[in-house]
Motif scaffolding. Structure first.
Motif, PDB file in Angstrom:
ATOM      1  N   ARG A   1     -14.091  19.939  47.963  1.00 56.39           N
ATOM      2  CA  ARG A   1     -13.335  19.425  49.112  1.00 56.39           C
ATOM      3  C   ARG A   1     -13.686  20.162  50.405  1.00 56.39           C
ATOM      4  NH1 ARG A   1      -7.126  18.426  47.889  1.00 56.39           N
ATOM      5  NH2 ARG A   1      -7.467  16.843  49.472  1.00 56.39           N
TER       6      ARG A   1
ATOM      7  N   ARG B   1      -5.113  12.920  42.782  1.00 62.96           N
ATOM      8  CA  ARG B   1      -4.709  13.439  44.090  1.00 62.96           C
ATOM      9  C   ARG B   1      -4.051  12.355  44.936  1.00 62.96           C
ATOM     10  NH1 ARG B   1     -10.162  16.285  44.742  1.00 62.96           N
ATOM     11  NH2 ARG B   1      -9.796  18.415  44.014  1.00 62.96           N
ATOM     12  N   GLN B   2      -4.583  11.135  44.843  1.00 61.63           N
ATOM     13  CA  GLN B   2      -4.009  10.028  45.611  1.00 61.63           C
ATOM     14  C   GLN B   2      -2.623   9.660  45.083  1.00 61.63           C
ATOM     15  OE1 GLN B   2      -7.285   7.314  45.006  1.00 61.63           O
ATOM     16  NE2 GLN B   2      -8.124   7.692  47.041  1.00 61.63           N
TER      17      GLN B   2
ATOM     18  N   GLU C   1      -0.597  11.703  43.685  1.00 59.37           N
ATOM     19  CA  GLU C   1       0.289  12.784  44.134  1.00 59.37           C
ATOM     20  C   GLU C   1       0.679  12.589  45.596  1.00 59.37           C
ATOM     21  OE1 GLU C   1       0.409  17.578  43.555  1.00 59.37           O
ATOM     22  OE2 GLU C   1      -1.478  16.721  44.249  1.00 59.37           O
ATOM     23  N   ARG C   2      -0.305  12.237  46.438  1.00 53.99           N
ATOM     24  CA  ARG C   2      -0.027  12.040  47.866  1.00 53.99           C
ATOM     25  C   ARG C   2       0.974  10.901  48.072  1.00 53.99           C
ATOM     26  NH1 ARG C   2      -5.149  10.527  50.381  1.00 53.99           N
ATOM     27  NH2 ARG C   2      -5.868  12.289  49.148  1.00 53.99           N
ATOM     28  N   ILE C   3       0.781   9.808  47.334  1.00 49.23           N
ATOM     29  CA  ILE C   3       1.662   8.641  47.464  1.00 49.23           C
ATOM     30  C   ILE C   3       3.088   8.990  47.063  1.00 49.23           C
ATOM     31  CG2 ILE C   3       2.157   6.365  46.472  1.00 49.23           C
ATOM     32  CD1 ILE C   3      -0.974   6.043  46.279  1.00 49.23           C
TER      33      ILE C   3
ATOM     34  N   ILE D   1       4.497  12.036  46.799  1.00 50.59           N
ATOM     35  CA  ILE D   1       5.093  13.058  47.682  1.00 50.59           C
ATOM     36  C   ILE D   1       5.632  12.396  48.943  1.00 50.59           C
ATOM     37  CG2 ILE D   1       4.534  14.978  49.227  1.00 50.59           C
ATOM     38  CD1 ILE D   1       2.769  16.111  47.029  1.00 50.59           C
ATOM     39  N   LEU D   2       4.838  11.506  49.544  1.00 56.19           N
ATOM     40  CA  LEU D   2       5.309  10.791  50.733  1.00 56.19           C
ATOM     41  C   LEU D   2       6.537   9.941  50.400  1.00 56.19           C
ATOM     42  CD1 LEU D   2       5.129   9.928  53.656  1.00 56.19           C
ATOM     43  CD2 LEU D   2       3.337   8.293  53.039  1.00 56.19           C
TER      44      LEU D   2
ATOM     45  N   THR E   1      -1.465   4.828  52.397  1.00 54.68           N
ATOM     46  CA  THR E   1      -2.272   5.947  51.920  1.00 54.68           C
ATOM     47  C   THR E   1      -3.722   5.549  51.651  1.00 54.68           C
ATOM     48  OG1 THR E   1      -0.295   6.861  50.857  1.00 54.68           O
ATOM     49  CG2 THR E   1      -2.401   7.781  50.185  1.00 54.68           C
TER      50      THR E   1
END
Length: 326
Positions: free
Chosen positions: A48, A166-167, A169-171, A173-174, A201
């Motif tokens: 990353r 990761r995506q 998780e991001r979705i 969390i938001l 996202t």
């Protein structure tokens, strides 16, 4: 030219001697101070980092730290790091696997977890029950099934798609952060709420078209179908059709003033579905119009609030962090 060449050679020899001296000193230091035990460095998410930086780290590990009792553990997405390597050297013909073998002696791959395991873990970890299962919210009968709808939508979005962890998780969390702005008696419409965050996202252009009211009904349906078509089965098509209808209703209320709102069907003399004429077809095709019309009628009968609820309510909630950032 001869002087320049001689200086370059001398500098190279000095650097080579310096690296050799450094490695001998480092090996001696470890042997003297660490009782013969190895020192382990763990480097996480190297893939990353900026590509030039990632490759530079690998080179420095190889040249400076290849001494006894020093072990590096690299936690990487090998495919992404391979893309970075090809980008740095400006060629798609570079065999990134061969390149990485210069640095990696032993390789282990962590298996991908079952599709429904990770998002359920995140839902538990992020404590969605604090909202969906709260005693205050449980007092409202029409809101009791919200968690089940939320879970069903997670299954729909994450089970049959290439959404990486990761995506996910991001979705989620938001989603959890946004729920903190809701009171316990607020309507959430979990399926629309989560799909909209999913779009924000992963499909930024689609999301901004929604926010800026740039889509016609047909455009909205086409974009939704492209997003969800890989997840469609005979068992969940009706569930996806509910999402389609909710999106159409809420977008209609968002895009148009009350007196300008578009009708989805024409009413007949009675309230029976047989006397209604659709003005728009389902995204699944004309053959599904009877099911599409019955879905519209079911939502209108079961939830009076849906006739006036606007996507704007959800957009404001999920864009809250963008406002704070600005």
């Amino acid at each position: 030219m001869a002087d320049i060449f001689e200086n370059d050679v001398n500098n190279y020899q000095k650097k080579k001697i310096g690296i050799t001296t450094f490695k001998k000193s480092l090996a001696k230091f470890i042997a003297d101070t660490n009782e013969g035990k190895p020192i382990i460095f763990i480097i996480d998410e190297l893939d990353r980092c900026r590509p030039n930086y990632a490759v530079s780290i690998l080179e420095q590990i190889k040249h400076f730290f290849s001494v006894p009792n020093i072990v590096f553990v690299l936690s990487i997405d090998k495919k992404q790091l391979g893309n970075a390597i090809r980008g740095v050297y400006g060629s798609d013909r570079i065999n990134s696997d061969e390149y990485l073998r210069r640095f990696i002696d032993v390789e282990y791959s962590i298996p991908k977890p079952p599709n429904d395991l990770f998002y359920k873990y995140l839902i538990d970890k992020l404590n969605f029950d604090e909202f969906f299962q709260s005693p205050e919210r449980s007092k409202y009968r029409e809101l009791i099934d919200d968690k089940e709808r939320f879970l069903n939508t997670c299954k729909l979005l994450f089970n049959n798609s290439e959404v990486v962890l990761r995506q996910q998780e991001r979705i989620l969390i938001l989603s959890r952060l946004s729920l903190r702005t809701y009171t316990f008696n607020n309507y959430v419409y979990p399926s629309v709420y989560l799909v909209l965050i999913f779009i924000k996202t992963l499909k930024d252009e689609f999301y901004h078209k929604i926010v800026n009211k740039k889509l016609s009904f047909t455009d909205l349906q086409n974009e939704l179908f492209d997003l969800l078509s890989d997840s469609v089965t005979d068992r969940n098509r009706r569930e996806i059709m509910f999402i389609e209808v909710y999106f159409l209703m809420f977008y209609n209320n968002y895009k148009y003033e009350h007196h300008e709102k578009r009708e989805l069907y024409e009413r007949g003399e009675s309230f029976d579905d047989k006397d209604k004429k659709l003005l728009i077809h389902s995204m699944f095709g004309k053959e599904y119009d009877p099911e599409f019309l019955s879905t519209i009628s079911h939502i209108e009968r079961a939830n009076y609030n849906s006739s006036s609820f606007s996507l704007e309510h959800i957009i404001r909630k999920i864009d809250l962090l963008d406002t704070l950032k600005a």
